[in-house]
Scaffold this active site. Structure first.
Site, PDB file in Angstrom:
ATOM      1  N   LYS A  77       0.848  -1.205   0.000  1.00  0.00           N
ATOM      2  CA  LYS A  77       0.000   0.000   0.000  1.00  0.00           C
ATOM      3  C   LYS A  77       0.874   1.242   0.000  1.00  0.00           C
ATOM      4  O   LYS A  77       1.867   1.290   0.723  1.00  0.00           O
ATOM      5  CB  LYS A  77      -0.860  -0.033   1.290  1.00  0.00           C
ATOM      6  CG  LYS A  77      -1.756   1.159   1.479  1.00  0.00           C
ATOM      7  CD  LYS A  77      -3.160   0.887   1.007  1.00  0.00           C
ATOM      8  CE  LYS A  77      -4.028   2.122   0.945  1.00  0.00           C
ATOM      9  NZ  LYS A  77      -3.767   2.960  -0.247  1.00  0.00           N
ATOM     10  N   LYS A 101       5.533   2.471   8.110  1.00  0.00           N
ATOM     11  CA  LYS A 101       4.332   3.170   8.593  1.00  0.00           C
ATOM     12  C   LYS A 101       3.224   2.161   8.920  1.00  0.00           C
ATOM     13  O   LYS A 101       2.540   2.273   9.927  1.00  0.00           O
ATOM     14  CB  LYS A 101       3.784   4.127   7.524  1.00  0.00           C
ATOM     15  CG  LYS A 101       4.594   5.378   7.343  1.00  0.00           C
ATOM     16  CD  LYS A 101       3.923   6.355   6.365  1.00  0.00           C
ATOM     17  CE  LYS A 101       4.955   7.271   5.757  1.00  0.00           C
ATOM     18  NZ  LYS A 101       4.410   8.369   4.971  1.00  0.00           N
ATOM     19  N   LYS A 113       4.993   1.984  -3.269  1.00  0.00           N
ATOM     20  CA  LYS A 113       4.981   3.405  -3.653  1.00  0.00           C
ATOM     21  C   LYS A 113       5.192   3.500  -5.150  1.00  0.00           C
ATOM     22  O   LYS A 113       5.873   2.647  -5.744  1.00  0.00           O
ATOM     23  CB  LYS A 113       6.101   4.151  -2.931  1.00  0.00           C
ATOM     24  CG  LYS A 113       5.960   5.649  -2.935  1.00  0.00           C
ATOM     25  CD  LYS A 113       5.037   6.142  -1.832  1.00  0.00           C
ATOM     26  CE  LYS A 113       4.897   7.645  -1.798  1.00  0.00           C
ATOM     27  NZ  LYS A 113       4.386   8.121  -0.517  1.00  0.00           N
ATOM     28  N   ASN A 228      -1.684  19.322   0.424  1.00  0.00           N
ATOM     29  CA  ASN A 228      -2.647  18.543   1.197  1.00  0.00           C
ATOM     30  C   ASN A 228      -2.245  18.489   2.672  1.00  0.00           C
ATOM     31  O   ASN A 228      -3.042  18.807   3.556  1.00  0.00           O
ATOM     32  CB  ASN A 228      -2.747  17.127   0.604  1.00  0.00           C
ATOM     33  CG  ASN A 228      -3.633  16.221   1.438  1.00  0.00           C
ATOM     34  OD1 ASN A 228      -3.171  15.624   2.400  1.00  0.00           O
ATOM     35  ND2 ASN A 228      -4.899  16.165   1.097  1.00  0.00           N
TER      36      ASN A 228
HETATM   37  N1  LIG Z   1      -0.938  13.437   0.845  1.00  0.00           N
HETATM   38  C1  LIG Z   1      -0.761  12.489   1.737  1.00  0.00           C
HETATM   39  O1  LIG Z   1      -1.697  11.795   2.122  1.00  0.00           O
HETATM   40  C2  LIG Z   1       0.571  12.242   2.345  1.00  0.00           C
HETATM   41  C3  LIG Z   1       1.654  13.051   2.067  1.00  0.00           C
HETATM   42  N2  LIG Z   1       2.842  12.810   2.689  1.00  0.00           N
HETATM   43  C4  LIG Z   1       4.015  13.601   2.390  1.00  0.00           C
HETATM   44  O2  LIG Z   1       3.784  14.972   2.694  1.00  0.00           O
HETATM   45  C5  LIG Z   1       4.544  15.789   1.813  1.00  0.00           C
HETATM   46  C6  LIG Z   1       3.614  16.753   1.101  1.00  0.00           C
HETATM   47  O3  LIG Z   1       2.644  15.994   0.402  1.00  0.00           O
HETATM   48  P1  LIG Z   1       1.255  16.618  -0.075  1.00  0.00           P
HETATM   49  O4  LIG Z   1       0.873  17.709   0.842  1.00  0.00           O
HETATM   50  O5  LIG Z   1       0.360  15.497  -0.318  1.00  0.00           O
HETATM   51  O6  LIG Z   1       1.705  17.214  -1.480  1.00  0.00           O
HETATM   52  P2  LIG Z   1       1.014  18.389  -2.326  1.00  0.00           P
HETATM   53  O7  LIG Z   1       1.378  18.117  -3.723  1.00  0.00           O
HETATM   54  O8  LIG Z   1      -0.408  18.530  -1.970  1.00  0.00           O
HETATM   55  O9  LIG Z   1       1.778  19.700  -1.798  1.00  0.00           O
HETATM   56  C7  LIG Z   1       3.171  19.836  -1.883  1.00  0.00           C
HETATM   57  C8  LIG Z   1       3.576  21.173  -1.281  1.00  0.00           C
HETATM   58  O10 LIG Z   1       5.002  21.216  -1.239  1.00  0.00           O
HETATM   59  C9  LIG Z   1       5.459  22.360  -1.958  1.00  0.00           C
HETATM   60  N3  LIG Z   1       6.740  22.061  -2.569  1.00  0.00           N
HETATM   61  C10 LIG Z   1       6.990  21.299  -3.650  1.00  0.00           C
HETATM   62  N4  LIG Z   1       8.281  21.287  -3.944  1.00  0.00           N
HETATM   63  C11 LIG Z   1       8.894  22.056  -2.999  1.00  0.00           C
HETATM   64  C12 LIG Z   1      10.222  22.458  -2.769  1.00  0.00           C
HETATM   65  N5  LIG Z   1      11.209  22.082  -3.570  1.00  0.00           N
HETATM   66  N6  LIG Z   1      10.470  23.261  -1.694  1.00  0.00           N
HETATM   67  C13 LIG Z   1       9.469  23.670  -0.889  1.00  0.00           C
HETATM   68  N7  LIG Z   1       8.185  23.334  -1.082  1.00  0.00           N
HETATM   69  C14 LIG Z   1       7.907  22.544  -2.122  1.00  0.00           C
HETATM   70  C15 LIG Z   1       4.374  22.647  -2.974  1.00  0.00           C
HETATM   71  O11 LIG Z   1       4.428  23.964  -3.462  1.00  0.00           O
HETATM   72  C16 LIG Z   1       3.129  22.366  -2.131  1.00  0.00           C
HETATM   73  O12 LIG Z   1       2.828  23.458  -1.315  1.00  0.00           O
HETATM   74  C17 LIG Z   1       5.278  14.825   0.859  1.00  0.00           C
HETATM   75  O13 LIG Z   1       6.554  14.566   1.359  1.00  0.00           O
HETATM   76  C18 LIG Z   1       4.410  13.583   0.923  1.00  0.00           C
HETATM   77  O14 LIG Z   1       5.124  12.410   0.592  1.00  0.00           O
HETATM   78  C19 LIG Z   1       2.987  11.828   3.625  1.00  0.00           C
HETATM   79  C20 LIG Z   1       1.939  11.030   3.934  1.00  0.00           C
HETATM   80  C21 LIG Z   1       0.668  11.114   3.292  1.00  0.00           C
HETATM   81  O1  LIG Z   2      -2.672   6.625   1.773  1.00  0.00           O
HETATM   82  C1  LIG Z   2      -1.865   5.801   1.433  1.00  0.00           C
HETATM   83  O2  LIG Z   2      -2.123   4.641   1.159  1.00  0.00           O
HETATM   84  C2  LIG Z   2      -0.396   6.156   1.321  1.00  0.00           C
HETATM   85  C3  LIG Z   2      -0.015   7.561   1.650  1.00  0.00           C
HETATM   86  C4  LIG Z   2       1.430   7.746   1.335  1.00  0.00           C
HETATM   87  O3  LIG Z   2       1.842   7.600   0.204  1.00  0.00           O
HETATM   88  C5  LIG Z   2       2.376   8.067   2.405  1.00  0.00           C
HETATM   89  O4  LIG Z   2       2.053   7.910   3.583  1.00  0.00           O
HETATM   90  O5  LIG Z   2       3.514   8.457   2.073  1.00  0.00           O
END
Ligand SMILES: NC(=O)C1=CN([C@@H]2O[C@H](COP(=O)(O)OP(=O)(O)OC[C@H]3O[C@@H](n4cnc5c(N)ncnc54)[C@H](O)[C@@H]3O)[C@@H](O)[C@H]2O)C=CC1
Ligand SMILES: O=C(O)CCC(=O)C(=O)O
Length: 421
Positions: A77, A101, A113, A228
């Site tokens: 997952k 995790k 992933k 997000n």
């Molecule tokens: N969406 C999810 O459910 C989960 C996300 N994550 C992690 O959280 C982090 C953010 O993910 P999301 O919020 O989902 O992504 P997203 O795509 O919704 O947002 C990414 C954010 O990071 C910024 N960003 C991108 N490149 C950057 C850089 N070089 N320097 C500074 N800021 C930058 C973007 O402008 C945006 O504000 C990632 O590392 C992701 O793997 C972890 C677990 C679950």
């Molecule tokens: O919601 C999921 O299954 C995975 C989320 C994810 O990619 C992460 O925790 O980095």
């Protein structure tokens, strides 16, 4: 290259540094080298080439990956990332972190992933749809509701999950909501998945401030990333009475020591989590990380806190919402300085936990209320935090190693019972 430079280079390699911690965790738990040999690499890595007809009539071929770390516990997952810097090593490391995790939160999964090298900000809606569907066709042999279940990650969202689910259902010729999580609610998505990662981070912050004796009310919070994870976290922190003094996106950030107007920023950010270009006075991401604050949350990309800037971090608590934002060198520096670092594989586990709830609801065809989801998530996150905090104290190790030890245990036991090692 000096020894120090080599150390830092290795520290920046996410895959290599993950293997280093896995080896330490297994040794602490008393496992032999054979177990490390099994768990140090994904069991499967598929590289695919996806031809996409672009709007101008030309064909562009994209490279994508799906990595399945270990399926001893159950199906794999994990999310799918659309980003120009996606690469094989990173996807492999991210799939290992998903295993950890799922181990920490006691979900019946191993880690997977995926990622595609692309820049979705430069693609049209229809090009993104064709790319998403093409990816599913390319990986369809190795994924499925009982094999490997994708989800959203950086620059992917519920619309992309909807296209992917539709493509998979067409290929299999039956409706398959359990193929993917993070879907829109009308297609079998779960209440609370959209905000789950940020909720999980919030719960970790609530636990961490108790350990540090800091009042959340009025605490100064800095968040890197406003997608997000980061944007909902800003909202939850604001609602909890904390003062969110700085947030950023890929281009830079905004800072106000008196607290930002979070609702305004939420209203103005686009679907890629960008907003900073609307402002004249901005700070760099580097400056943001080093601001005077109580709680720092990297919620964007990897390798942001390194040996170079770790000594300049002013926060008393660092909670990693992003995957891999702090190198191992920096982890040591922060720990030595007494900073409480809540590691990514714990702090960001709320997303996969509610993804699991979504999959369970899809499988049973019966859906829960937002309150039910929130209550179940809270229990998982609080229990996981406590388990890791206690392990860190018991073994006298930092929270990252304690999280690896907690996360790897179930996988190792399952592999042993299956007779793999
Ligand atoms: N969406 C999810 O459910 C989960 C996300 N994550 C992690 O959280 C982090 C953010 O993910 P999301 O919020 O989902 O992504 P997203 O795509 O919704 O947002 C990414 C954010 O990071 C910024 N960003 C991108 N490149 C950057 C850089 N070089 N320097 C500074 N800021 C930058 C973007 O402008 C945006 O504000 C990632 O590392 C992701 O793997 C972890 C677990 C679950
Ligand atoms: O919601 C999921 O299954 C995975 C989320 C994810 O990619 C992460 O925790 O980095």
């Amino acid at each position: 290259m000096t020894k120090e430079q080599q150390k830092e280079q290795e520290s920046l390699n996410l895959f290599y540094s993950t293997q280093t911690v896995i080896q330490k965790a297994l040794a602490k738990l008393g496992y032999q080298n054979e177990m490390f040999d099994l768990l140090k690499e994904p069991l499967r890595l598929l590289t695919v080439r996806i031809p996409v007809r672009m709007d101008d009539g030309s064909v562009k071929v994209f490279t994508g990956y799906r990595s399945q770390h270990n399926d001893a516990v159950g199906p794999t997952k994990g999310g799918v990332r659309f980003h120009p810097e996606v690469n094989e090593e990173e996807v492999k490391a991210l799939s290992i972190w998903m295993s950890l995790k799922c181990g920490i939160t006691n979900l019946p999964y191993g880690g997977g992933k995926g990622g595609i090298i692309c820049d979705p900000r430069k693609m049209s809606f229809r090009e993104l749809e064709r790319l998403s569907r093409g990816y599913v066709r390319a990986i369809s042999q190795i994924v499925g509701p009982t094999k490997d279940i994708p989800a959203p990650d950086v620059y992917t969202n519920s619309q992309i999950m909807a296209w992917m689910m539709d493509e998979y259902s067409r290929l299999r010729e039956f409706d398959s909501p359990g193929f993917i999580t993070g879907k829109p609610i009308v297609l079998g998505g779960s209440q609370g998945r959209e905000t789950a990662t940020a909720r999980g981070v919030t719960i970790c912050i609530e636990e961490a401030v108790k350990k540090k004796g800091i009042e959340l009310q009025g605490a100064r919070v800095v968040i890197q990333g406003f997608g997000n994870a980061g944007s909902y976290l800003a909202k939850f922190m604001h609602d909890a009475g904390a003062k969110v003094i700085a947030v950023s996106d890929v281009y830079g950030g905004v800072h106000d020591p008196n607290g930002l107007d979070i609702d305004y920023l939420l209203d103005r950010r686009d679907s890629f989590g960008t907003f900073s270009q609307l402002f004249k006075e901005t700070i760099t991401n580097k400056e943001l990380l080093e601001l005077e604050c109580d709680i720092l949350v990297p919620a964007a990309i990897s390798n942001q806190i390194t040996a170079e800037n770790a000594a300049n971090i002013k926060a008393a608590i660092v909670v990693e919402a992003a995957n891999g934002p702090t190198t191992l060198e920096a982890t040591n520096i922060l720990t030595e300085r007494g900073v409480l670092l809540v590691p990514d594989i714990l702090a960001s586990a709320g997303g996969v936990t509610v993804s699991y709830f979504e999959w369970v609801q899809n499988n049973q065809g019966y859906y829960w209320t937002e309150e039910e989801v929130a209550e179940k998530l809270k229990k998982v996150m609080v229990d996981s935090f406590e388990k890791i905090y206690r392990t860190a104290q018991e073994y006298q190790v930092d929270m990252r190693l304690a999280a690896y030890m907690t996360g790897i245990r179930k996988m190792a036991e399952a592999a042993q019972f299956r007779g793999w090692v």
